[in-house]
Motif scaffolding. Sequence first.
Motif, PDB file in Angstrom:
ATOM      1  N   PRO A 105      62.060  67.843  49.970  1.00 35.09           N
ATOM      2  CA  PRO A 105      61.751  66.758  49.988  1.00 35.09           C
ATOM      3  C   PRO A 105      62.739  65.510  50.026  1.00 35.09           C
ATOM      4  N   PHE A 106      62.568  64.433  50.870  1.00 38.20           N
ATOM      5  CA  PHE A 106      63.459  63.233  50.784  1.00 38.20           C
ATOM      6  C   PHE A 106      63.642  62.684  49.381  1.00 38.20           C
ATOM      7  N   SER A 107      64.858  62.505  49.060  1.00 33.34           N
ATOM      8  CA  SER A 107      65.254  62.098  47.851  1.00 33.34           C
ATOM      9  C   SER A 107      66.227  60.878  48.043  1.00 33.34           C
ATOM     10  N   PHE A 108      65.747  59.538  47.283  1.00 38.31           N
ATOM     11  CA  PHE A 108      66.250  58.309  47.485  1.00 38.31           C
ATOM     12  C   PHE A 108      66.746  57.881  45.975  1.00 38.31           C
ATOM     13  N   PRO A 109      67.981  57.229  45.984  1.00 37.71           N
ATOM     14  CA  PRO A 109      68.102  57.030  44.534  1.00 37.71           C
ATOM     15  C   PRO A 109      67.335  55.583  44.098  1.00 37.71           C
ATOM     16  N   GLU A 110      66.572  55.942  42.888  1.00 35.83           N
ATOM     17  CA  GLU A 110      65.647  54.876  42.373  1.00 35.83           C
ATOM     18  C   GLU A 110      66.465  54.457  41.075  1.00 35.83           C
ATOM     19  N   ALA A 122      82.236  56.467  35.200  1.00 35.56           N
ATOM     20  CA  ALA A 122      82.579  54.811  34.975  1.00 35.56           C
ATOM     21  C   ALA A 122      81.395  53.932  35.461  1.00 35.56           C
ATOM     22  N   PRO A 123      81.454  52.792  34.868  1.00 31.43           N
ATOM     23  CA  PRO A 123      80.323  51.858  35.332  1.00 31.43           C
ATOM     24  C   PRO A 123      79.997  51.784  36.822  1.00 31.43           C
ATOM     25  N   GLU A 124      78.768  51.624  37.331  1.00 31.86           N
ATOM     26  CA  GLU A 124      78.450  51.331  38.582  1.00 31.86           C
ATOM     27  C   GLU A 124      78.762  52.477  39.511  1.00 31.86           C
ATOM     28  N   VAL A 125      78.603  53.594  38.924  1.00 34.92           N
ATOM     29  CA  VAL A 125      78.592  54.723  39.813  1.00 34.92           C
ATOM     30  C   VAL A 125      76.936  55.178  40.007  1.00 34.92           C
ATOM     31  N   VAL A 126      76.741  55.859  40.989  1.00 34.40           N
ATOM     32  CA  VAL A 126      75.187  56.092  41.490  1.00 34.40           C
ATOM     33  C   VAL A 126      75.391  57.509  41.952  1.00 34.40           C
ATOM     34  N   ILE A 127      74.431  58.326  41.208  1.00 37.06           N
ATOM     35  CA  ILE A 127      74.376  59.828  41.352  1.00 37.06           C
ATOM     36  C   ILE A 127      73.160  60.200  41.486  1.00 37.06           C
ATOM     37  N   GLY A 128      72.742  60.850  42.524  1.00 38.45           N
ATOM     38  CA  GLY A 128      71.159  61.273  43.001  1.00 38.45           C
ATOM     39  C   GLY A 128      70.649  62.455  42.343  1.00 38.45           C
ATOM     40  N   GLU A 129      69.630  62.849  42.690  1.00 35.15           N
ATOM     41  CA  GLU A 129      69.030  63.967  41.897  1.00 35.15           C
ATOM     42  C   GLU A 129      69.611  65.048  42.056  1.00 35.15           C
ATOM     43  N   HIS A 130      69.589  66.197  40.990  1.00 34.23           N
ATOM     44  CA  HIS A 130      69.928  67.442  41.168  1.00 34.23           C
ATOM     45  C   HIS A 130      71.546  67.879  41.419  1.00 34.23           C
ATOM     46  N   VAL A 131      72.384  66.828  40.849  1.00 31.54           N
ATOM     47  CA  VAL A 131      73.727  66.805  41.263  1.00 31.54           C
ATOM     48  C   VAL A 131      74.024  67.467  39.948  1.00 31.54           C
ATOM     49  N   GLN A 132      74.991  68.225  40.072  1.00 28.93           N
ATOM     50  CA  GLN A 132      75.744  68.841  39.032  1.00 28.93           C
ATOM     51  C   GLN A 132      77.479  68.611  38.892  1.00 28.93           C
ATOM     52  N   ILE A 133      77.763  68.187  37.803  1.00 31.21           N
ATOM     53  CA  ILE A 133      79.327  67.852  37.653  1.00 31.21           C
ATOM     54  C   ILE A 133      79.487  68.518  36.537  1.00 31.21           C
ATOM     55  N   GLY A 134      80.997  69.180  36.680  1.00 36.54           N
ATOM     56  CA  GLY A 134      81.507  70.139  35.592  1.00 36.54           C
ATOM     57  C   GLY A 134      81.989  69.226  34.501  1.00 36.54           C
ATOM     58  N   MET A 150      68.760  64.669  63.035  1.00 31.89           N
ATOM     59  CA  MET A 150      68.669  66.021  62.277  1.00 31.89           C
ATOM     60  C   MET A 150      68.521  65.759  60.792  1.00 31.89           C
ATOM     61  N   ILE A 151      67.555  66.152  60.197  1.00 29.72           N
ATOM     62  CA  ILE A 151      67.536  66.161  58.768  1.00 29.72           C
ATOM     63  C   ILE A 151      68.679  66.835  57.893  1.00 29.72           C
ATOM     64  N   SER A 152      69.336  66.336  57.214  1.00 27.96           N
ATOM     65  CA  SER A 152      70.607  66.998  56.409  1.00 27.96           C
ATOM     66  C   SER A 152      69.888  67.740  55.396  1.00 27.96           C
ATOM     67  N   CYS A 153      69.836  68.866  55.257  1.00 25.79           N
ATOM     68  CA  CYS A 153      69.371  69.577  53.870  1.00 25.79           C
ATOM     69  C   CYS A 153      70.507  70.259  52.989  1.00 25.79           C
ATOM     70  N   GLY A 154      71.650  70.271  53.485  1.00 24.08           N
ATOM     71  CA  GLY A 154      72.867  70.917  52.713  1.00 24.08           C
ATOM     72  C   GLY A 154      73.470  70.016  51.817  1.00 24.08           C
ATOM     73  N   ARG A 155      74.593  70.463  51.212  1.00 26.60           N
ATOM     74  CA  ARG A 155      75.057  69.811  49.979  1.00 26.60           C
ATOM     75  C   ARG A 155      76.647  69.490  50.274  1.00 26.60           C
ATOM     76  N   VAL A 156      77.094  68.977  49.568  1.00 25.40           N
ATOM     77  CA  VAL A 156      78.669  68.880  49.263  1.00 25.40           C
ATOM     78  C   VAL A 156      79.011  69.767  48.157  1.00 25.40           C
ATOM     79  N   VAL A 157      79.707  70.865  48.243  1.00 25.37           N
ATOM     80  CA  VAL A 157      80.365  71.374  46.931  1.00 25.37           C
ATOM     81  C   VAL A 157      81.823  71.295  46.764  1.00 25.37           C
ATOM     82  N   ILE A 158      82.233  70.746  45.698  1.00 26.11           N
ATOM     83  CA  ILE A 158      83.553  70.351  45.424  1.00 26.11           C
ATOM     84  C   ILE A 158      84.065  71.265  44.234  1.00 26.11           C
TER      85      ILE A 158
END
Lengths: 314, 314, 314
Positions: free
Chosen positions: B95-100, B116-128, B177-185
């Motif tokens: 489902p489409f996810s837009f940052p609220e 830091a302040p003023e960072v925006v992180i969307g749904e279901h993001v994982q950070i180590g 084309m709807i992107s449903c992939g991710r970025v993995v770092i």
Amino acid sequence: MQLPAPISVEWIAKYLHGEIIGNAHQQANGINEIHQVRHGDITFVDHEKYYKTALQSAATVVLINQRLSAPAGKTLILVDDPFRAYNQLVRHFHPFSFPETSLAQSIQVGEGTRIAPEVVIGEHVQIGKDCLIYPHVTIYDHCIIGDRVIIHSGTVIGADAFYYKKRTGEVWQYEKMISCGRVVIENDVEVGANCTIDKGVSGDTLIGAGTKIDNLVHVGHDTRIGKGCLIAAQVGIAGTVIIEDHVTLWGQVGVSKDLTIGREAVVLAQSGVPSSLKGGQIYFGYPAEEARYKRREIAWIKRIPEIWEKVKHL
Amino acid sequence: MQLPAPISVEWIAKYLHGEIIGNAHQQANGINEIHQVRHGDITFVDHEKYYKTALQSAATVVLINQRLSAPAGKTLILVDDPFRAYNQLVRHFHPFSFPETSLAQSIQVGEGTRIAPEVVIGEHVQIGKDCLIYPHVTIYDHCIIGDRVIIHSGTVIGADAFYYKKRTGEVWQYEKMISCGRVVIENDVEVGANCTIDKGVSGDTLIGAGTKIDNLVHVGHDTRIGKGCLIAAQVGIAGTVIIEDHVTLWGQVGVSKDLTIGREAVVLAQSGVPSSLKGGQIYFGYPAEEARYKRREIAWIKRIPEIWEKVKHL
Amino acid sequence: MQLPAPISVEWIAKYLHGEIIGNAHQQANGINEIHQVRHGDITFVDHEKYYKTALQSAATVVLINQRLSAPAGKTLILVDDPFRAYNQLVRHFHPFSFPETSLAQSIQVGEGTRIAPEVVIGEHVQIGKDCLIYPHVTIYDHCIIGDRVIIHSGTVIGADAFYYKKRTGEVWQYEKMISCGRVVIENDVEVGANCTIDKGVSGDTLIGAGTKIDNLVHVGHDTRIGKGCLIAAQVGIAGTVIIEDHVTLWGQVGVSKDLTIGREAVVLAQSGVPSSLKGGQIYFGYPAEEARYKRREIAWIKRIPEIWEKVKHL
């Protein structure tokens, strides 16, 4: 980077668990990597290839990983890993600063300067008078901005240098050189949107008075741009470059590191500059050459089929 | 993209108002476009030219707009517009996810990580653990960031792929084309300021462990960068590229889509890479060739006038 | 820029402390620099080289620094510094606007449009229906966005034109031309992350309906991009360019100012476009030429050593 006060080599050697070679009563006033080093500074060298350069440099104190004799007036400090020791020293005197609030308490802002919403400014930043800092600009800690400077949205001033030491063990690793320099932007500079101007590794990245920079431009660490320059969109300038006064770089030009572009030089769009250019000329192409020669070269290339017709029966 | 559970082709055909050709009792485990498709996946094909590729691919279920016979082990689902049907399926399961809000509630952040302040992180993001996320970074939904990762200001992780289907009717239209992939770092990556790393269309865009990326770099969808690479400022890498381990790309290099750059290759500044390069060599120019040949070529060009002098009277 | 109502040349001359030459009862409807000037407009000229162009242009009122006779139907206003007078007039009718809040009160936003957190939108911006404006986008004052437009994170719409007048006195100074134009983005456009689209100096920068723009793209002031174009990552387009409908520019292409790229032209990656290109062809290289000729040229270059072998004994 200047040290807050003269520091004795004895303290430094003790702090780094190193061994003093030469004058044990020396004092150091600054820390600088080899490109920026001045008399009174601590620097480091960890590769045989550069021992001579370091020992003949202006440095007063050299962190080194081989037992060499100290030249007159210099002190060596023998340590296992000079790169790591140097970083350790930098971090001690330049504690890590990470933005905790949008506008750090320690910033100084001159009269008439307007800071838009959603700007983030780090610790110890100074901004002069009558500046316009547009939304989403980030200014990292310790940077200095003059008077009447305009910085457009999304530009990042003072991010870390792209500077790593490669360690080729079992896996390659890039170990980060800690940036303790600053970005200094002089009066009447305008910087476009979404640019990146990195802080110096140990010295300052400088944008000279009256220089105008378009959008999406990259300026590397410790690069010094003169006064009254024009830098068009998407130009990329590597680290430790000197751009003298009144230079014009047109769109998408790339400039390699460790070189000088002379006063009033003009480099035409998309050119690549791999080595120093004298001032007062117009340059073009890769490698950038005087534009009139390069244009002739393009014309010559078009004549190869004609030459072929003349020689094909030989 | 993996499906949350195996889905029957009957359900899929019904959902898409399509007709099953072949095994009606098959189940699908994932959705992937043709470049990323694996056994168990649904994919689509809508152009005669690619029917064979799709039918011979690893896909288990193929959405198609022509009544062909299903190869052994595959199920075709006949639909009017396979591209649109594929997109419809992607949207149903992703489902489409837009940052609220600036930081979505569903994000997971490891110990020691500073945002830091003023960072925006969307749904279901994982950070180590022990990461530094600088101001004005945006991380779109579902991206995965490892440990000790540093991301500088203004960088955008996980924006949509630049991937459209051209429909040439009365007016040209580009259908997304709807992107449903991710970025993995992976761990120990550093990404400079104002970079853009797009999410995969259906798979992952990957930045391998220990890779260091300078400012204003673009990495396209589904591109996989290996471990311990160095990517200098303003490099642009298109979609579905494979960059193997320990590759170095200097400033402003451009890399076309669907190719591989081999292990330990070095591509010099401003070069353009239109096709795959073997590892272990130094490349230069457009099209990028081994630098020593390219340098000779530049020298040869300068000798055309000399050749002309020899032949002009012939 | 349109004036809010017809303004008499008498008022203008008085406001600028200038002297009317020619028809003193004329009225002006707009202000535009020479590239955009239309009948009814005020423009300026301050260099002998361009007097003729200005006097023969569509302008109705010309601010000028030399006592020439006014052509039929035109009024000249004699001032000391036409550039400065022009800027003064622009500023009078287009008061300076700097964002004081994230979302200005005067913005109009259509139904179904979603604006992410940390977006900044200036005064008098209009955004249509069903748009997605991602985090950290900045839209400067007066820009117009159509329906179903998607703008990804970090993109800056409407920053000032990179347009300065060089004054070579004791020190060079670049005096800024005040931008009073807008960016107009038509329906169904998608703009990637960290792009910059500058406002017009006096007219509009236009992105035509259905055009798709990738990441890190720069579009200069007063440039007009047609409908259904594809602009890949890191493309840079200078000011006052016309890109007709259905043009494709691949990655890192650079386009110089004041030129036209014709309908359905395709420019391959990293090419440079210094002058106008006809539509319907595929172009490549610098200077961009038809790709098939450029490919042959590359092949010819590789044959220089062979030619040398034939002629070296001559």
